[in-house]
Design a protein around this motif. Structure first.
Motif, mmCIF file in Angstrom:
data_model
loop_
_atom_site.group_PDB
_atom_site.id
_atom_site.type_symbol
_atom_site.label_atom_id
_atom_site.label_comp_id
_atom_site.label_asym_id
_atom_site.label_seq_id
_atom_site.Cartn_x
_atom_site.Cartn_y
_atom_site.Cartn_z
ATOM 1 N N GLY A 1 0.758 -1.187 0.008
ATOM 2 C CA GLY A 1 0.032 0.019 0.072
ATOM 3 C C GLY A 1 0.754 1.397 0.033
ATOM 4 N N THR A 2 0.406 2.138 -0.679
ATOM 5 C CA THR A 2 0.958 3.662 -0.627
ATOM 6 C C THR A 2 -0.008 4.688 -0.615
ATOM 7 O OG1 THR A 2 2.723 4.906 -1.886
ATOM 8 C CG2 THR A 2 1.173 3.860 -3.091
ATOM 9 N N ASP A 3 0.533 5.642 -0.022
ATOM 10 C CA ASP A 3 -0.125 6.799 0.037
ATOM 11 C C ASP A 3 0.374 8.474 -0.056
ATOM 12 O OD1 ASP A 3 -3.428 7.606 0.503
ATOM 13 O OD2 ASP A 3 -2.464 8.971 1.977
ATOM 14 N N LEU A 4 -0.087 9.247 -0.707
ATOM 15 C CA LEU A 4 0.494 10.429 -0.950
ATOM 16 C C LEU A 4 -0.535 11.578 -0.140
ATOM 17 C CD1 LEU A 4 2.763 12.317 -1.969
ATOM 18 C CD2 LEU A 4 1.335 12.453 -4.260
ATOM 19 N N CYS A 5 -0.113 12.380 0.686
ATOM 20 C CA CYS A 5 -0.920 13.250 1.400
ATOM 21 C C CYS A 5 -0.432 14.646 1.221
ATOM 22 C CB CYS A 5 -0.747 12.728 2.860
ATOM 23 S SG CYS A 5 -1.773 13.800 4.088
ATOM 24 N N SER B 1 -3.888 0.492 5.609
ATOM 25 C CA SER B 1 -5.271 -0.156 5.222
ATOM 26 C C SER B 1 -5.287 -0.781 3.797
ATOM 27 C CB SER B 1 -6.165 0.862 5.576
ATOM 28 O OG SER B 1 -6.401 2.059 4.601
ATOM 29 N N LYS B 2 -4.828 -0.110 2.904
ATOM 30 C CA LYS B 2 -4.673 -0.617 1.355
ATOM 31 C C LYS B 2 -3.894 -1.830 1.511
ATOM 32 C CE LYS B 2 -4.693 3.949 -0.386
ATOM 33 N NZ LYS B 2 -4.297 5.052 -0.912
ATOM 34 N N ALA B 3 -2.704 -2.120 2.175
ATOM 35 C CA ALA B 3 -2.019 -3.289 2.249
ATOM 36 C C ALA B 3 -2.735 -4.442 2.598
ATOM 37 C CB ALA B 3 -0.569 -3.056 2.781
#
Length: 130
Positions: free
Chosen positions: A6-10, A65-67
């Protein structure tokens, strides 16, 4: 074996805007008790460091949460997942309550990394079997 990534860019500016609108209630909703202490300490010393800390934790929880494939639904909640630093400074995921039990039943291990630069915070999570 890897079971999830999972990855996230904020956008840190959006986190600041949310804090401006909702005061510290937003941080209290997103951060677990141990994270909240670190956030408050950083915010008191240098406000921008507090906001960056909140943004990296927000991104890391989204990535986690995505992973694990749940998104933000039970047993995954903001406060049951904390991203805390080991004595070496390496970020680690600590889970609580039902989320910790659920994760342990799967016999998984999670690795997380976070970074921030100017206006963005980025998190990357890999979940693997033990």
């Amino acid at each position: 074996m890897i079971v999830g990534i999972g990855t996230d860019l904020c956008d840190i500016r959006r986190i600041q805007q949310t804090l401006d609108r909702k005061t510290l209630r937003f941080a209290e909703k997103v951060l677990g008790p141990n994270e909240l202490l670190v956030f408050q300490q950083r915010l008191a010393k240098v406000p921008a460091r507090g906001v960056r800390y909140l943004a990296t934790r927000f991104a890391a929880k989204e990535a986690f949460s995505k992973a694990i494939g749940l998104g933000m639904r039970m047993p995954m909640t903001w406060r049951r997942c904390e991203i805390l630093n080991a004595p070496s400074g390496r970020p680690e995921i600590r889970l609580h309550d039902e989320l910790a039990d659920w994760f342990a039943q799967h016999q998984w291990k999670a690795h997380v990394t976070v970074t921030d630069e100017v206006d963005h915070a980025l998190a990357f999570v890999v979940v693997e079997t033990l």
